[in-house]
Design a protein around this motif. Structure first.
Motif, PDB file in Angstrom:
ATOM      1  N   GLY A 287       0.813  -1.211   0.000  1.00  0.00           N
ATOM      2  CA  GLY A 287       0.000   0.000   0.000  1.00  0.00           C
ATOM      3  C   GLY A 287       0.843   1.255   0.000  1.00  0.00           C
ATOM      4  N   GLU A 288       1.922   1.263   0.796  1.00  0.00           N
ATOM      5  CA  GLU A 288       2.777   2.448   0.844  1.00  0.00           C
ATOM      6  C   GLU A 288       3.478   2.683  -0.482  1.00  0.00           C
ATOM      7  OE1 GLU A 288       6.529   4.194   3.500  1.00  0.00           O
ATOM      8  OE2 GLU A 288       5.633   2.224   3.937  1.00  0.00           O
ATOM      9  N   PHE A 289       3.866   1.595  -1.170  1.00  0.00           N
ATOM     10  CA  PHE A 289       4.525   1.742  -2.461  1.00  0.00           C
ATOM     11  C   PHE A 289       3.586   2.374  -3.485  1.00  0.00           C
ATOM     12  CE2 PHE A 289       5.414  -0.109  -6.670  1.00  0.00           C
ATOM     13  CZ  PHE A 289       6.698   0.378  -6.877  1.00  0.00           C
ATOM     14  N   TYR A 290       2.331   1.929  -3.509  1.00  0.00           N
ATOM     15  CA  TYR A 290       1.379   2.495  -4.459  1.00  0.00           C
ATOM     16  C   TYR A 290       1.011   3.929  -4.094  1.00  0.00           C
ATOM     17  CZ  TYR A 290       0.900  -2.319  -6.085  1.00  0.00           C
ATOM     18  OH  TYR A 290       1.151  -3.570  -6.590  1.00  0.00           O
ATOM     19  N   GLU A 291       0.987   4.241  -2.817  1.00  0.00           N
ATOM     20  CA  GLU A 291       0.736   5.623  -2.414  1.00  0.00           C
ATOM     21  C   GLU A 291       1.863   6.531  -2.875  1.00  0.00           C
ATOM     22  OE1 GLU A 291      -1.847   6.958  -1.176  1.00  0.00           O
ATOM     23  OE2 GLU A 291      -3.018   5.138  -0.784  1.00  0.00           O
ATOM     24  N   ASN A 292       3.094   6.033  -2.856  1.00  0.00           N
ATOM     25  CA  ASN A 292       4.221   6.820  -3.366  1.00  0.00           C
ATOM     26  C   ASN A 292       4.079   7.057  -4.867  1.00  0.00           C
ATOM     27  OD1 ASN A 292       5.419   6.910  -0.829  1.00  0.00           O
ATOM     28  ND2 ASN A 292       6.608   5.040  -1.172  1.00  0.00           N
ATOM     29  N   ILE A 293       3.568   6.060  -5.585  1.00  0.00           N
ATOM     30  CA  ILE A 293       3.354   6.238  -7.018  1.00  0.00           C
ATOM     31  C   ILE A 293       2.336   7.340  -7.278  1.00  0.00           C
ATOM     32  CG2 ILE A 293       2.391   5.124  -9.072  1.00  0.00           C
ATOM     33  CD1 ILE A 293       3.691   2.550  -8.249  1.00  0.00           C
ATOM     34  N   VAL A 294       1.240   7.342  -6.518  1.00  0.00           N
ATOM     35  CA  VAL A 294       0.228   8.385  -6.683  1.00  0.00           C
ATOM     36  C   VAL A 294       0.816   9.756  -6.376  1.00  0.00           C
ATOM     37  CG1 VAL A 294      -1.967   9.255  -5.814  1.00  0.00           C
ATOM     38  CG2 VAL A 294      -1.679   6.812  -6.246  1.00  0.00           C
ATOM     39  N   GLU A 295       1.633   9.831  -5.337  1.00  0.00           N
ATOM     40  CA  GLU A 295       2.255  11.114  -4.996  1.00  0.00           C
ATOM     41  C   GLU A 295       3.180  11.607  -6.102  1.00  0.00           C
ATOM     42  OE1 GLU A 295       5.199  12.991  -1.526  1.00  0.00           O
ATOM     43  OE2 GLU A 295       4.438  10.923  -1.381  1.00  0.00           O
ATOM     44  N   LEU A 296       3.938  10.689  -6.699  1.00  0.00           N
ATOM     45  CA  LEU A 296       4.823  11.080  -7.794  1.00  0.00           C
ATOM     46  C   LEU A 296       4.032  11.522  -9.023  1.00  0.00           C
ATOM     47  CD1 LEU A 296       7.609   8.347  -7.588  1.00  0.00           C
ATOM     48  CD2 LEU A 296       7.661  10.672  -6.692  1.00  0.00           C
ATOM     49  N   LEU A 297       2.941  10.850  -9.315  1.00  0.00           N
ATOM     50  CA  LEU A 297       2.126  11.230 -10.466  1.00  0.00           C
ATOM     51  C   LEU A 297       1.494  12.604 -10.262  1.00  0.00           C
ATOM     52  CD1 LEU A 297       0.353   7.870 -11.405  1.00  0.00           C
ATOM     53  CD2 LEU A 297       2.253   8.996 -12.560  1.00  0.00           C
ATOM     54  N   GLN A 298       1.035  12.887  -9.062  1.00  0.00           N
ATOM     55  CA  GLN A 298       0.478  14.212  -8.789  1.00  0.00           C
ATOM     56  C   GLN A 298       1.557  15.289  -8.895  1.00  0.00           C
ATOM     57  OE1 GLN A 298      -1.231  13.557  -4.906  1.00  0.00           O
ATOM     58  NE2 GLN A 298      -3.228  12.989  -5.738  1.00  0.00           N
ATOM     59  N   GLN A 299       2.746  14.977  -8.404  1.00  0.00           N
ATOM     60  CA  GLN A 299       3.849  15.933  -8.528  1.00  0.00           C
ATOM     61  C   GLN A 299       4.215  16.160  -9.990  1.00  0.00           C
ATOM     62  OE1 GLN A 299       7.482  14.527  -6.790  1.00  0.00           O
ATOM     63  NE2 GLN A 299       8.643  16.388  -7.271  1.00  0.00           N
ATOM     64  N   TRP A 300       4.238  15.093 -10.776  1.00  0.00           N
ATOM     65  CA  TRP A 300       4.569  15.214 -12.189  1.00  0.00           C
ATOM     66  C   TRP A 300       3.518  16.029 -12.936  1.00  0.00           C
ATOM     67  CZ3 TRP A 300       7.934  15.177 -15.869  1.00  0.00           C
ATOM     68  CH2 TRP A 300       7.573  14.898 -17.182  1.00  0.00           C
ATOM     69  N   ARG A 301       2.259  15.782 -12.659  1.00  0.00           N
ATOM     70  CA  ARG A 301       1.199  16.529 -13.327  1.00  0.00           C
ATOM     71  C   ARG A 301       1.280  18.008 -12.987  1.00  0.00           C
ATOM     72  NH1 ARG A 301      -4.809  15.047 -11.643  1.00  0.00           N
ATOM     73  NH2 ARG A 301      -3.890  15.726  -9.670  1.00  0.00           N
ATOM     74  N   LEU A 302       1.490  18.338 -11.723  1.00  0.00           N
ATOM     75  CA  LEU A 302       1.595  19.734 -11.328  1.00  0.00           C
ATOM     76  C   LEU A 302       2.813  20.390 -11.953  1.00  0.00           C
ATOM     77  CD1 LEU A 302       0.615  22.118  -9.582  1.00  0.00           C
ATOM     78  CD2 LEU A 302       1.977  21.178  -7.694  1.00  0.00           C
ATOM     79  N   TRP A 303       3.916  19.684 -11.999  1.00  0.00           N
ATOM     80  CA  TRP A 303       5.145  20.232 -12.576  1.00  0.00           C
ATOM     81  C   TRP A 303       4.953  20.532 -14.058  1.00  0.00           C
ATOM     82  CZ3 TRP A 303       8.708  18.930 -16.331  1.00  0.00           C
ATOM     83  CH2 TRP A 303       9.955  19.545 -16.244  1.00  0.00           C
ATOM     84  N   CYS A 304       4.293  19.640 -14.786  1.00  0.00           N
ATOM     85  CA  CYS A 304       4.072  19.850 -16.217  1.00  0.00           C
ATOM     86  C   CYS A 304       3.084  20.984 -16.466  1.00  0.00           C
ATOM     87  CB  CYS A 304       3.568  18.566 -16.858  1.00  0.00           C
ATOM     88  SG  CYS A 304       4.793  17.246 -16.971  1.00  0.00           S
ATOM     89  N   LEU A 305       1.998  21.046 -15.693  1.00  0.00           N
ATOM     90  CA  LEU A 305       1.002  22.082 -15.922  1.00  0.00           C
ATOM     91  C   LEU A 305       1.548  23.466 -15.597  1.00  0.00           C
ATOM     92  CD1 LEU A 305      -2.264  20.396 -14.589  1.00  0.00           C
ATOM     93  CD2 LEU A 305      -1.537  20.721 -16.958  1.00  0.00           C
ATOM     94  N   GLN A 306       2.417  23.564 -14.621  1.00  0.00           N
ATOM     95  CA  GLN A 306       3.016  24.859 -14.309  1.00  0.00           C
ATOM     96  C   GLN A 306       3.861  25.386 -15.459  1.00  0.00           C
ATOM     97  OE1 GLN A 306       5.143  24.180 -10.664  1.00  0.00           O
ATOM     98  NE2 GLN A 306       3.333  24.497  -9.367  1.00  0.00           N
ATOM     99  N   ARG A 307       4.390  24.487 -16.272  1.00  0.00           N
ATOM    100  CA  ARG A 307       5.212  24.884 -17.422  1.00  0.00           C
ATOM    101  C   ARG A 307       4.479  24.692 -18.741  1.00  0.00           C
ATOM    102  NH1 ARG A 307       7.486  23.150 -13.176  1.00  0.00           N
ATOM    103  NH2 ARG A 307       9.515  23.922 -12.457  1.00  0.00           N
ATOM    104  N   CYS A 308       3.188  24.359 -18.669  1.00  0.00           N
ATOM    105  CA  CYS A 308       2.360  24.145 -19.863  1.00  0.00           C
ATOM    106  C   CYS A 308       2.951  23.068 -20.767  1.00  0.00           C
ATOM    107  CB  CYS A 308       2.154  25.438 -20.632  1.00  0.00           C
ATOM    108  SG  CYS A 308       1.222  26.676 -19.718  1.00  0.00           S
ATOM    109  N   LEU A 309       3.451  22.006 -20.151  1.00  0.00           N
ATOM    110  CA  LEU A 309       3.952  20.843 -20.876  1.00  0.00           C
ATOM    111  C   LEU A 309       2.899  19.749 -20.810  1.00  0.00           C
ATOM    112  CD1 LEU A 309       7.645  20.757 -19.578  1.00  0.00           C
ATOM    113  CD2 LEU A 309       6.796  21.738 -21.709  1.00  0.00           C
ATOM    114  N   LEU A 310       2.603  19.148 -21.938  1.00  0.00           N
ATOM    115  CA  LEU A 310       1.537  18.160 -22.020  1.00  0.00           C
ATOM    116  C   LEU A 310       2.093  16.819 -22.480  1.00  0.00           C
ATOM    117  CD1 LEU A 310      -1.277  20.255 -23.765  1.00  0.00           C
ATOM    118  CD2 LEU A 310      -0.888  19.931 -21.315  1.00  0.00           C
TER     119      LEU A 310
END
Length: 848
Positions: A287-310
């Protein structure tokens, strides 16, 4: 001064006429009621606020407004009721969508084209109609004597056509153009291409709803996406949060990004990904491993949207989560596409069903084609079962295919393979056209197969374009061996989607070596062997003119002004290695330079002078970026000699990759929050930012993640007929058929997976599987069903049906064959244990 076309197709009224005033009064008192087309419900949609304004502007600018059919019917009825104008009726459109289903090569696409012609005729929108402009009443009369310049009608496409992939879209557009002579406007794309176009077009709506920066979005390529994700997640990777047994770092990053894409395709929020993975794999301690994956995906999405990268995953999520529910976008979508034609919907992701349902709910008439035995992209994001639910809203039309091998022996062969203990399967004898080619080693199998094909072609039994070599997996050695042997016998080979890395081309490696000699700080990326290869490639030239080419890679004889021996000597004596400024020395640095020869000396001096000139311009900041240097080098050293299509494709892909890479780096440099460094040790910081980008670009290409597949993907002009070489997945996706098929590596276990790797966690994101556990029994059942579809699909494509692409039979004979190519030992030297071995044993019993 007013006229009205009362058949409901075009409305053209002068603003001062009584009919225009009556129509405007009528339009303000009605709303368009849009039916669902399937009887599931209706909804009221008010007329847009800018409707009358648009109409008035159209009258003033003499541009005509074209309404959809439901709007025309209701507007005309109320308009006639108000003005008491009698008109003739016209045939009404069918109020139900059409679902066309059938097996492979049953004529589904042809039926779709017929429906397109019907829809195009009902639109009544000529592309070349000329309308003379209407002059306002208060216009200056002195201009009456001047000739009026006609204006062409701008007709926006009212038909949306979706295809499974880019190649199928090109083939479909060619057939539609031939059938209709390009009389009707339409918009053709793939589902992912449609989502990308809509997100880019309505980016201001997303900026407003998500509070993003006001800059144009930039889409990342998959390889660039993986590299940037590795940079962003480097702190988490160094902490060991992304480690799984037997999975490398790069593979783990790709898995996480694929999970993002699968979740977006299935319209699943990222927040629910951890729960889906934990329940699907039944790994409570993860469970903790999958929660880390979700956290990384949210970080990646926010990082891309801040720079308008799709990315494809972000584009799809933005579409279904924010854009499609937007009322402004919904109104636009309803008004724009009254007709929808979707081919091969069994290859579409689940998000495509949401789009189709929305359009059908709001009056769009759809035509869909579906293959129950298709699902080529199952495991790569497609959800055929979920898309099949659209048939409940349509009128179903079932097509039966003509007699082919699938209808004759399909079921017995499937039973023989999947149920080896069945009594009926043991009695079944394979027909004579299933022949066996068997050897002990795989190397001997490749040679024996290629020589058998070349022999039959020389005898005139079969033409090259009627032969296909199909394998569950094609490694580089197998491709090279088959192509080399067949080319030696004068037979051309067309390798579908040859994913050859760019770095494997000598021309690409030579250009990268040039970059290291021009930009400072790149001494660690070049050595004497690379310089010798660079001198050899840059001195290459063609001899004579190209004759009839038999190979896409080597079509005429070439020579090198600097041969390999002289190139090695010059690299040993005239190359000065240095970390900061590696460079070439004058040829006099070689004590026996007089032995090099006049031709080689002249060419070496030209290369040296060109490099020094480019280095001088770089120091004076006259080179904006390395893309200009690459373009100059290609024009200088390669454009004067003949290049094959493969070499041109590699150079084009290099320029496309370099342009994209520098666009991304420029976007990152503009972002003040991007502070990721790429150095892995305590070396000094590079003097020039451009040199640092060049270093990253060279290392990026040397990873081998970029392949030479530029646009257009097909060679232009004449190309000799050749044998098709493809994997099972590539062959099924290309929708081709051949009179002779060679099933290579028939004993390989890769046949069970279709020759393609299923994305990690892909079955868990099917709509029928969300929240459920995926067991070993489910995996076995899925593999058996996939193998059944593969066998039926391949058997259906044996032959040369009339009018199917460019694979029509050339010979008068319609004999068809299937060769089972089997080697007792696999590449690793082990015995074959594939699921199709019963076919081999049955063929052996027939032979004996």
């Amino acid at each position: 001064m007013g006229s009205a076309i009362c058949r409901g197709e075009w409305h053209w009224l002068a603003p001062s006429s009584a009919l225009y005033v009556a129509e405007q009064n009528a339009l303000t008192r009605f709303s368009v009621r849009v039916g669902t087309g399937a009887g599931t419900g209706t909804g009221k949609m008010p007329i847009p606020q800018d409707y009358k304004t648009t109409r008035l502007q159209n009258y003033k600018t003499t541009k005509l407004l074209k309404l959809s059919r439901p709007e025309q019917e209701q507007a005309r009825c109320l308009f006639h009721k108000t003005t008491k104008l009698k008109t003739k009726g016209h045939p009404t459109m069918p109020d139900r969508s059409l679902w066309i289903t059938g097996p492979t090569l049953s004529g589904k696409t042809s039926r779709l084209i017929e429906q397109f012609c019907i829809k195009g005729q009902n639109l009544k929108s000529p592309l070349n109609e000329i309308v003379r402009p209407v002059r306002p009443e208060n216009a200056d009369n002195t201009l009456d004597d001047r000739p009026q310049i006609p204006e062409f009608l701008h007709t926006s496409p009212k038909i949306l056509i979706l295809a499974a992939n880019a190649n199928n879209r090109i083939d479909l557009m060619d057939r539609i153009s031939e059938a209709t002579s390009e009389q009707y406007p339409y918009h053709s794309t793939t589902p992912l291409g449609f989502f990308e176009d809509e997100v880019n077009l309505f980016w201001p709506l997303l900026i407003e709803s998500l509070d993003l920066k006001a800059q144009f979005p930039l889409r990342l390529r998959p390889e660039t996406e993986q590299e940037l994700a590795g940079r962003v997640w480097r702190p988490h990777i160094e902490k060991g949060l992304l480690q799984q047994p037997g999975v490398t770092r790069e593979r783990m990053i790709r898995r996480i990004l694929d999970l993002f894409q699968l979740a977006a395709f299935s319209c699943t929020p990222i927040e629910e990904t951890a729960m889906i993975l934990q329940q699907g794999f039944e790994q409570v301690d993860s469970g903790e491993f999958y929660e880390n994956i979700v956290e990384l995906l949210q970080q990646w999405r926010l990082w891309c949207l801040q720079r308008c990268l799709l990315t494809y995953g972000i584009i799809t999520e933005l579409y279904w989560r924010y854009l499609l529910p937007n009322p402004n976008y919904q109104q636009y979508l309803i008004d724009r596409y009254p007709f929808l034609l979707a081919d091969d919907v069994d290859e579409y992701p689940a998000i495509a069903s949401h789009l189709c349902n929305f359009l059908l709910d709001n009056g769009t008439l759809g035509v869909f084609t579906y293959n129950p035995d298709g699902g080529v992209r199952l495991g790569l994001g497609a959800d055929p079962e979920y898309l099949a639910e659209l048939q409940k809203r349509c009128q179903i039309e079932v097509l039966d295919t003509e007699e082919n091998l699938a209808t004759e022996i399909g079921e017995p062969i499937v039973e023989l393979v999947l149920d080896t203990y069945s009594l009926n399967s043991s009695i079944f004898q394979l027909p004579a056209f299933l022949q066996l080619i068997q050897t002990r080693s795989r190397a001997a199998l490749l040679r024996k197969t290629a020589e058998a094909i070349a022999k039959d072609i020389k005898l005139g039994i079969v033409e090259p374009q009627e032969v296909a070599i199909i394998a569950p997996g094609l490694d580089a050695i197998a491709r090279y061996s088959l192509i080399s042997i067949l080319n030696y016998h004068g037979v051309a080979v067309e390798s579908l989607k040859d994913q050859r890395p760019l770095i494997s081309y000598p021309t690409i490696r030579a250009l990268l070596s040039l970059l290291t000699l021009v930009y400072p700080g790149l001494g660690r990326l070049v050595d004497r062997d690379a310089v010798a290869e660079m001198l050899l490639v840059l001195s290459q030239r063609s001899i004579g003119k190209p004759e009839k080419q038999t190979d896409a890679q080597e079509s005429l004889q070439k020579t090198n002004d600097i041969d390999p021996v002289r190139a090695g000597l010059l690299a040993d004596h005239c190359f000065y290695p240095d970390i900061t400024h590696p460079h070439l020395l004058s040829i006099e640095a070689f004590s026996r330079w007089d032995r090099v020869g006049y031709q080689a000396t002249r060419v070496y001096n030209e290369i040296l002078a060109w490099i020094e000139e480019q280095r001088s311009q770089q120091e004076q900041r006259q080179l904006p970026n390395p893309i200009f240097l690459l373009d100059r080098a290609i024009q200088k050293f390669f454009m004067s000699s003949y290049l094959s299509f493969a070499e041109l494709a590699a150079l084009r892909e290099l320029m496309e990759t370099a342009t994209h890479y520098w666009d991304v780096e420029r976007r990152l440099q503009k972002s003040s929050q991007f502070s990721v460094t790429t150095s892995t040790d305590n070396d000094s910081v590079e003097e020039d930012l451009s040199s640092s980008t060049v270093e990253k670009f060279i290392q990026f290409l040397r990873k081998g993640v970029v392949s030479a597949n530029p646009f257009p993907v097909r060679p232009m002009g004449y190309s000799p007929p050749g044998i098709t070489l493809a994997t099972v997945f590539q062959y099924r996706a290309s929708r081709r058929c051949h009179r002779w098929q060679f099933w290579l590596d028939i004993g390989s276990p890769l046949w069970l997976s279709g020759g393609t790797a299923t994305l990690y966690g892909a079955p868990l994101f099917l709509q029928s599987q969300l929240g459920n556990c995926w067991t070993i029994e489910d995996t076995q059942k899925s593999d058996r069903e996939r193998l059944r579809k593969i066998l039926l699909d391949l058997l259906s494509r044996v032959g040369s049906p009339i009018g199917y692409g460019n694979n029509s039979s050339v010979n008068e004979s319609n004999e068809h064959r299937i060769y089972l190519c089997h080697s007792d030992l696999a590449v690793n030297g082990q015995e074959q244990t594939g699921p199709l071995l019963p076919l081999v044993y049955s063929s052996m019993s027939n032979t004996t």
